[in-house]
Design a protein around this motif. Structure first.
Motif, PDB file in Angstrom:
ATOM      1  N   GLN A 120      -5.641   8.099  -0.614  1.00 10.56           N
ATOM      2  CA  GLN A 120      -6.469   6.941  -0.909  1.00 10.56           C
ATOM      3  C   GLN A 120      -7.563   6.775   0.142  1.00 10.56           C
ATOM      4  O   GLN A 120      -7.264   6.611   1.335  1.00 10.56           O
ATOM      5  N   ARG A 121      -8.816   6.827  -0.310  1.00  7.45           N
ATOM      6  CA  ARG A 121      -9.956   6.806   0.606  1.00  7.45           C
ATOM      7  C   ARG A 121      -9.920   5.613   1.555  1.00  7.45           C
ATOM      8  O   ARG A 121     -10.174   5.757   2.753  1.00  7.45           O
ATOM      9  N   GLY A 122      -9.570   4.436   1.073  1.00  4.98           N
ATOM     10  CA  GLY A 122      -9.595   3.240   1.914  1.00  4.98           C
ATOM     11  C   GLY A 122      -8.523   3.203   2.980  1.00  4.98           C
ATOM     12  O   GLY A 122      -8.527   2.307   3.836  1.00  4.98           O
ATOM     13  N   LEU A 123      -7.608   4.169   2.968  1.00  5.17           N
ATOM     14  CA  LEU A 123      -6.538   4.198   3.970  1.00  5.17           C
ATOM     15  C   LEU A 123      -6.627   5.386   4.923  1.00  5.17           C
ATOM     16  O   LEU A 123      -5.895   5.449   5.908  1.00  5.17           O
ATOM     17  N   ARG A 124      -7.514   6.324   4.638  1.00  2.00           N
ATOM     18  CA  ARG A 124      -7.590   7.530   5.464  1.00  2.00           C
ATOM     19  C   ARG A 124      -7.964   7.193   6.905  1.00  2.00           C
ATOM     20  O   ARG A 124      -8.892   6.427   7.159  1.00  2.00           O
ATOM     21  N   GLY A 125      -7.206   7.764   7.828  1.00  2.00           N
ATOM     22  CA  GLY A 125      -7.481   7.555   9.240  1.00  2.00           C
ATOM     23  C   GLY A 125      -6.911   6.274   9.801  1.00  2.00           C
ATOM     24  O   GLY A 125      -7.043   6.013  11.005  1.00  2.00           O
ATOM     25  N   LYS A 126      -6.254   5.473   8.969  1.00  2.00           N
ATOM     26  CA  LYS A 126      -5.691   4.211   9.449  1.00  2.00           C
ATOM     27  C   LYS A 126      -4.216   4.390   9.784  1.00  2.00           C
ATOM     28  O   LYS A 126      -3.557   5.285   9.266  1.00  2.00           O
ATOM     29  N   PRO A 127      -3.681   3.550  10.661  1.00  2.00           N
ATOM     30  CA  PRO A 127      -2.281   3.709  11.089  1.00  2.00           C
ATOM     31  C   PRO A 127      -1.304   3.628   9.919  1.00  2.00           C
ATOM     32  O   PRO A 127      -1.499   2.854   8.969  1.00  2.00           O
ATOM     33  N   VAL A 128      -0.259   4.455   9.980  1.00  2.38           N
ATOM     34  CA  VAL A 128       0.839   4.397   9.018  1.00  2.38           C
ATOM     35  C   VAL A 128       2.094   4.044   9.804  1.00  2.38           C
ATOM     36  O   VAL A 128       2.466   4.738  10.755  1.00  2.38           O
ATOM     37  N   LEU A 129       2.739   2.962   9.415  1.00  5.12           N
ATOM     38  CA  LEU A 129       3.917   2.486  10.129  1.00  5.12           C
ATOM     39  C   LEU A 129       5.095   2.409   9.174  1.00  5.12           C
ATOM     40  O   LEU A 129       4.923   2.234   7.966  1.00  5.12           O
TER      41      LEU A 129
END
Length: 476
Positions: A120-129
């Motif tokens: 999903q483009r809007g989540l790429r590079g964002k933290p995954v917890l």
């Protein structure tokens, strides 16, 4: 006194100390104590802060129902975060929509859901917890970093009549909802809970909840034997289920120690209640909407034969008395509500125009349901206002016609709608009774009936008619 969901959920620690490791959740046969759940939530809260997330940041939650989900909710709220909960019935499309509308700063996920961040483009590079039950972070406590006016949760309408609308829910709103719902669940019992909000209430009250072992979006795939086996093995004494699963339960022998069924999320009809009562079960129904839950509740042990007669002869569907703390009025037969646990608006204010009325400082929510109040103040439902049909001989209300039709021989389900501007009654059942149905429908003022192999139901609970899909099916 608890003022936010973070405060409320932090009572896990007090409950754990008071009940010395009592079971909070039964998750696929695994017992999770209040103490363990609180510790997992506290560690996750610390992890959120360590990853740079701060009060008010939005985080997308993509997880199946389980103990980890409730630890994630508690931990995220303890860190002051806003949890975005996509519409589960929409699958990946619901996730994409939630990302586009809310622009979250991180993803909370477990298992394969963690790979959504790559897709999903809007989540790429964002933290995954994810809330690791065996994590080594601090479990010294939740900060309770939120203010009552902060947004705790963003959820979505079902999207039955268009794209799902995002609904922001403040901590104060969720606390008011908790106060409105909690009296329905008084007592100490093990509960099988298919509605996550009730699990949160049980956790705060120190009650044990049995979590579903099925996909919530597909209750139609649960078999009577499987449902009965889960209830018996878990020791559940009460079950909180949508009507579709109540119908499944009614096909099973009364399992184990079960004595009470709470149900909602769709019309609770007298025929279904009779089937459950025949198995010795007490039935309590709750009426509400995504924006206002609960609105009314009804213990069916108080329903009289005269009430049943009214329901099957055009009087509507009895929903019970409005809950305390709620204002309710009828505006041209449409039910409108106001109160602390009625959502005041949508994330996009443009969506407010058709469902909110601002009058003298009060925000009234239009439910879209038609109804009436009887002389004792009980609410009776007539069905969706958009499906009310006006004819030369009078007004036809969906539930008035549908409940009458479902009492006819061979009828499994009925739905009133319009086709080419005229009322039509769609019927699911034995087509051998078609001629008899036509005569009975004509007596009710409906000239056309149509037999369908299956009337389409809503995606969320499979418990109420999807009138938009029905219109497409019959070619309106």
């Amino acid at each position: 006194m608890a003022r936010t969901m973070a405060d409320l959920i932090s009572t896990f620690r007090a409950v754990a100390e008071a009940k010395a490791g009592a079971t909070a959740l039964i998750d696929n046969g695994r017992a999770v104590s209040f103490e363990a759940l609180w510790a997992q939530a506290a560690r996750f809260s610390a992890d959120c802060r360590a990853r740079g997330l701060r009060r008010g940041d939005r985080v997308l939650l993509a997880m199946p129902i389980g103990a980890d989900l409730f630890a994630a909710l508690a931990g995220a709220w303890g860190a002051g975060l806003t949890v975005v909960f996509p519409e589960p019935a929409m699958g990946f499309a619901g996730l994409r929509h939630a990302v586009a509308v809310t622009e979250p700063k991180a993803l909370i996920a477990t298992g394969a859901y963690r790979f959504i961040a790559l897709l999903q483009r809007g989540l790429r590079g964002k933290p995954v917890l994810w809330p690791d039950a065996l994590g080594k972070g601090s479990n010294t406590g939740l900060l309770g970093a939120a203010d009552p006016t902060d947004i705790a949760l963003i959820s979505f309408t079902s999207g039955a009549t268009g794209a799902p609308k995002a609904i922001p829910r403040s901590h104060a709103f969720l606390m008011a909802q908790n106060a409105a719902v909690a009296p329905v669940l008084e007592g100490d019992a093990v509960d099988l809970v298919a509605f996550p909000v009730f699990t949160l209430i049980n956790l705060a009250a120190g009650r044990c909840s049995v979590l579903p072992n099925w996909r919530l979006s597909r209750p139609d795939r649960v078999t009577p034997d499987a449902l009965a086996a889960l209830i018996k093995s878990s020791g559940a004494a009460r079950a909180l289920l949508p009507p579709a699963l109540c119908a499944t339960l009614a096909k099973a022998n009364r399992p184990g120690d079960l004595h009470t069924v709470f149900t909602g999320g769709g019309p609770v009809k007298p025929s279904l209640v009779a089937d459950l009562q025949a198995r010795g079960l007490r039935v309590v129904s709750v009426y509400g909407s995504t924006e206002a839950e609960p609105i009314a509740e009804l213990d069916w042990s108080t329903v009289t034969d005269a009430d049943i007669s009214q329901m099957v002869s055009g009087g509507g569907l009895l929903a019970g008395k409005p809950v305390d703390g709620l204002q309710l009025r009828l505006n041209e037969a449409e039910i409108e509500v106001a109160g602390a646990h009625v959502n005041p608006g949508y994330l996009d204010p443009a969506h407010d125009a058709t469902t909110k009325r601002h009058e003298a400082g009060v925000i009234w929510h239009r439910t879209g349901d038609a109804g009436r109040l009887d002389e004792t103040g009980r609410l009776w439902l007539f069905g969706r206002a958009a499906e009310v049909q006006t004819t030369e001989s009078g007004t036809l209300y969906p539930f008035a016609i549908e409940l009458a039709a479902e009492a006819w021989p061979g009828v499994a389900r009925a739905a009133l709608t319009a086709r080419k501007g005229k009322p039509v009654l769609a019927i699911e059942g034995d087509p051998g009774a078609l001629l008899a149905w036509r005569d009975a429908a004509a007596a009710l003022g409906v000239a056309e009936i149509m037999h369908l192999a299956a009337i389409p139901m809503d995606r969320r609970h499979r418990s109420k008619v999807d009138y938009t899909a029905l219109a497409s099916t019959i070619g309106s």
